[in-house]
Design an enzyme around this catalytic site. Structure first.
Site, mmCIF file in Angstrom:
data_model
loop_
_atom_site.group_PDB
_atom_site.id
_atom_site.type_symbol
_atom_site.label_atom_id
_atom_site.label_comp_id
_atom_site.label_asym_id
_atom_site.label_seq_id
_atom_site.Cartn_x
_atom_site.Cartn_y
_atom_site.Cartn_z
ATOM 1 N N SER A 1 0.823 -1.216 0.000
ATOM 2 C CA SER A 1 0.000 0.000 0.000
ATOM 3 C C SER A 1 0.856 1.265 0.000
ATOM 4 O O SER A 1 0.473 2.269 -0.606
ATOM 5 C CB SER A 1 -0.937 0.000 1.217
ATOM 6 O OG SER A 1 -0.193 -0.010 2.424
ATOM 7 N N ASP B 1 1.278 -0.226 8.068
ATOM 8 C CA ASP B 1 2.672 -0.644 8.072
ATOM 9 C C ASP B 1 3.325 -0.299 6.734
ATOM 10 O O ASP B 1 2.655 0.104 5.790
ATOM 11 C CB ASP B 1 2.790 -2.148 8.360
ATOM 12 C CG ASP B 1 2.091 -2.993 7.297
ATOM 13 O OD1 ASP B 1 1.499 -2.417 6.363
ATOM 14 O OD2 ASP B 1 2.131 -4.227 7.404
ATOM 15 N N ASP C 1 5.627 -2.051 3.911
ATOM 16 C CA ASP C 1 6.250 -3.253 3.362
ATOM 17 C C ASP C 1 7.558 -2.840 2.698
ATOM 18 O O ASP C 1 7.567 -2.017 1.776
ATOM 19 C CB ASP C 1 5.322 -3.922 2.354
ATOM 20 C CG ASP C 1 4.048 -4.429 3.001
ATOM 21 O OD1 ASP C 1 4.141 -5.103 4.039
ATOM 22 O OD2 ASP C 1 2.959 -4.135 2.475
ATOM 23 N N ASP D 1 7.515 -4.374 7.819
ATOM 24 C CA ASP D 1 7.739 -5.752 7.379
ATOM 25 C C ASP D 1 8.939 -5.719 6.446
ATOM 26 O O ASP D 1 8.856 -5.184 5.337
ATOM 27 C CB ASP D 1 6.518 -6.303 6.644
ATOM 28 C CG ASP D 1 5.373 -6.620 7.589
ATOM 29 O OD1 ASP D 1 5.555 -6.497 8.807
ATOM 30 O OD2 ASP D 1 4.295 -6.990 7.091
ATOM 31 N N LYS E 1 -10.637 -0.871 -0.464
ATOM 32 C CA LYS E 1 -9.977 -1.505 0.674
ATOM 33 C C LYS E 1 -10.722 -1.173 1.967
ATOM 34 O O LYS E 1 -10.908 -2.047 2.828
ATOM 35 C CB LYS E 1 -8.519 -1.046 0.768
ATOM 36 C CG LYS E 1 -7.603 -1.651 -0.284
ATOM 37 C CD LYS E 1 -6.178 -1.153 -0.137
ATOM 38 C CE LYS E 1 -5.554 -1.591 1.158
ATOM 39 N NZ LYS E 1 -4.128 -1.196 1.267
ATOM 40 N N TYR F 1 -11.495 -8.630 4.151
ATOM 41 C CA TYR F 1 -10.131 -8.179 3.888
ATOM 42 C C TYR F 1 -9.179 -8.966 4.775
ATOM 43 O O TYR F 1 -8.935 -8.614 5.920
ATOM 44 C CB TYR F 1 -9.990 -6.677 4.175
ATOM 45 C CG TYR F 1 -8.658 -6.084 3.734
ATOM 46 C CD1 TYR F 1 -8.537 -5.454 2.504
ATOM 47 C CD2 TYR F 1 -7.536 -6.150 4.546
ATOM 48 C CE1 TYR F 1 -7.333 -4.907 2.093
ATOM 49 C CE2 TYR F 1 -6.325 -5.614 4.139
ATOM 50 C CZ TYR F 1 -6.235 -4.989 2.917
ATOM 51 O OH TYR F 1 -5.042 -4.453 2.514
#
Length: 717
Positions: free
Chosen positions: A101, A112, A114, A167, A228, A237
């Site tokens: 995202s 978060d 990624d 992450d 989303k 989701y």
């Protein structure tokens, strides 16, 4: 965000070049009404808090800068330790990329990041990344909740850096020096790397391809942000539980943007539901043709790969090697999503007629009011840190429980896993609970008194949970069957009040975090397992009352219905394969008997809390064997979502995956006509072409494998 000037500017579109595997369904631009609805939609999204502040954006950029600094220092230190020259140490580098995202530009407050670290060929994942870098991060003041997961499908380190969740993945490529301007979309980065590295690289490569393949990036972002948010509100989701995750929703939205290249967000949201309520799964959704390369990595191809033939909802990634991003979807979760797509389509039709506002589309799904029967999975650990890893393992296996139930009941018992865990913050031990709604397949009429015995299924699930490599004392799991009236009251937020017999809404319960970790107390397993009042075999009476006593509000306070356990000496409960002694009680549902395993929940809770308050240890060990009920619900006795299921009208098509008459796992024959109400004939014709093209491009069965190559055309009204 798109502004009104940008929206109006789209009213005089030029015919775009083809995006995707087919021509657009429509190149029409927005009307004044569409522009107004898009502005209202954007205002709603802003008021819903989906956009982060400028300060948070700057904080994220600073966090990424610090991570780049730490990883470069890590590679330089390793280069020196491995004995390379001073010049190599000076040139040593690691590149940081983002995906998900954040890379797509649709992240919100608290989301978060990624992140992918790309390092040189001599820096490996197993020792250098998960050991040396892990230790460096552990010594960094800003890093908290550090959790390495080296055995995941995509190995990852999870942590919080200055309060922002990260992450972090790692990929070592076949270069001695990683340039700062590395183009990760180039095929050359895949040379001489293993499959875990390919999977790690794929997230960034897919995100870049998506942004290249959509005709209008800003409209794509607004639409994706909207959908989303909708998916989270409607409880669909979650990739890990068998629904769709961020990349899946991004690919579905990107395909709609290709089919309507000049549409504004309000139009794209409406077309999203219109198209996917009529989509003939398992025809794949693809943004571009599947690319094959001499590198030899496996790509999604049901003609060659038997495993690909079992996928229910293929959504194919656009970057080589092309994969099905939604392989987790099961028959049950696809049914739930199709029902929610119909709900969304119905609301969008009302919005287009000025009969509803955008808020109606985002009404929370009342999961705990939608079914008569549920499975409750209680997860307990000694402290918050243990719970974080333990519940992650359990959650990753819940999808297998869904598949096992579908298998053992021949698809007649359908499951709806709840996307979030819930916790009772009034309890002083580390715990959370997962729930799964259960109902008989729509249109399936059972015989009077027919039962679903899923005790063996749950026992098999328990055995798979017991295989956790990092089990620690205190990690426990309980599975129980409960009725709607037995649902613990803590799953319902206090700000909502019951009106009559129904709730007006339902919100996600906050997950345990480091901020409220003081709610949990570290206790030894011996203290937890000391239950003076736990019944043994001899204590259990096998009397079977005619009817189960109704549970009042006072008894709904329980974490779970009673779970009987059997003492097993000093044997570790997670290693015990012994089935517990069960106390059976019968009651009726819809004219059929249901056999349940119950205990007085009040006694169970008293024993649990008493065990946690004990200060002395105990040598006794109580088995944590999961116990669960028979479930029986005759047709009509289990309430569904309240919308007719598209899957129920297409039973023959979807059951093809397990049918002996369809060895490839697909049935393209249209069992019923698709409705295209409120849509023009052009839409129907173009969507039919889209479905046919995808069927031929991705799923055509070659006669060389001994199966008919006929592909049936979808029927459009």
């Amino acid at each position: 965000m798109a502004n009104s000037e940008g929206l109006v500017g789209s009213t005089s579109p030029a015919v775009p070049k083809q995006c995707g595997v087919t021509k657009p369904i429509s190149v029409a631009g927005p009307s004044d009404f569409d522009v107004q609805k898009s502005l209202e939609l954007e205002k709603f999204l802003v008021e819903s808090g989906l956009y982060e502040s400028k300060e948070e954006t700057e904080k994220r950029e600073e966090v990424l800068r610090r991570i780049r600094q730490i990883t470069k220092e890590w590679v330089k230190r390793l280069t020196r330790l491995k004995g390379y020259s001073d010049q190599m140490v000076e040139d040593a580098n690691a590149a940081i990329f983002t995906f998900g995202s954040y890379r797509l530009g649709v992240h919100g407050p608290g989301a978060d990041i990624d992140t992918l670290c790309v390092g040189p060929s001599y820096v490996n994942r197993e020792e250098d990344f998960f050991y040396l870098l892990h230790n460096m991060l552990a010594q960094t003041e800003e890093v908290t909740e550090l959790q390495p997961i080296p055995d995941a499908h995509v190995p990852v380190m999870k942590f919080k850096f200055d309060g922002i969740s990260i992450d972090l993945l790692y990929a070592c490529i076949s270069l001695m020096v990683v340039p700062d301007e590395l183009d990760i979309s180039e095929m050359s980065v895949l040379y001489n790397v293993d499959e875990p590295t390919v999977r790690s690289l794929n997230g960034c490569r897919v995100a870049d391809q998506i942004l290249k393949l959509v005709p209008n990036v800003e409209h794509f972002r607004t639409t994706l942000r909207c959908l989303k948010f909708w998916a989270k509100r409607r409880d669909v989701y979650s990739n890990v539980t068998g629904f769709l995750g961020g990349v899946n929703w991004a690919l579905l939205v990107a395909r709609i943007c290709q089919l309507y290249p000049n549409a504004v967000p309000s139009m794209l949201v409406s077309r999203f539901f219109r198209v996917y309520t009529q989509w003939r799964w398992p025809n794949p959704v693809m943004l571009c043709p599947i690319e094959e390369d001499e590198l030899g990595f496996p790509v999604w191809d049901p003609r060659k790969n038997p495993r690909d033939r079992t996928h229910h909802m293929p959504i194919i990634t656009p970057a080589y090697p092309c994969m099905n991003s939604s392989y987790n979807v099961s028959t049950s979760t696809l049914r739930v999503m199709m029902e929610q797509f119909q709900f969304g389509n119905k609301i969008c039709e009302e919005i287009e007629l000025n009969k509803a506002k955008w808020g109606a589309l985002f009404e929370p799904y009342m999961f705990f009011e939608s079914y008569e029967n549920y499975l409750q999975v209680d997860v307990l650990a000694a402290d918050a840190d243990d719970l974080r890893s333990w519940k992650g393992w359990v959650e990753s296996r819940l999808r297998q429980l869904t598949l096992m139930i579908e298998r053992d009941t021949y698809g007649k018992l359908q499951c709806h896993p709840h996307s979030y865990e819930v916790a009772d913050t009034s309890r002083e031990f580390a715990h959370c609970s997962f729930f799964m709604g259960l109902q008989r397949k729509q249109g399936e009429r059972g015989q009077e008194g027919q039962k679903f015995d899923i005790r063996g299924t749950v026992d098999e699930f328990r055995h798979s949970i017991n295989m956790y490599m990092f089990w620690k004392p205190g990690m426990e799991i309980y599975v129980s069957h409960i009725r709607k009236k037995q649902i613990p009251s803590h799953v319902f937020p206090s700000r909502y009040r019951q009106v009559g017999s129904r709730l007006s809404s339902l919100q996600k319960v906050d997950k345990p975090s480091s901020e409220n970790a003081d709610l949990y107390r570290s206790v030894s397993r011996d203290r937890y397992l000391k239950r003076k009042n736990s019944p043994t075999k001899e204590d259990v009476k096998h009397d079977i009352p005619n009817k189960r006593r109704s549970l009042g509000r006072d008894r709904r306070e329980s974490v779970s219905p009673e779970i009987l356990t059997k003492k097993c000496g000093s044997l570790s409960p997670l290693r015990s394969m012994t089935t517990p002694m069960e106390k059976m009680q019968s009651f009726e549902v819809g004219g059929g008997n249901v056999t349940d395993i119950v205990e007085d929940s009040k006694t169970h809770l008293e024993n649990k809390e008493k065990a946690f308050s004990e200060t002395a240890g105990s040598s006794e060990c109580v088995s944590n064997s999961s116990v669960v009920a028979f479930l029986a619900c005759d047709g009509g006795s289990c309430d569904g979502v309240g919308h007719e299921s598209a899957m129920a009208r297409r039973e023959g098509s979807m059951e093809g995956s397990n049918s002996p008459n369809t060895p490839l796992g697909y049935s393209y024959e249209a069992d019923s006509e698709l409705s295209s109400e409120n849509s023009c004939p052009t839409f129907s014709r173009e969507l039919q072409k889209e479905l046919e093209t995808n069927a031929v491009a991705g799923l055509e069965v070659k006669s060389r494998v001994g199966i008919s190559s006929k592909v049936h055309k979808p029927v459009m009204s």
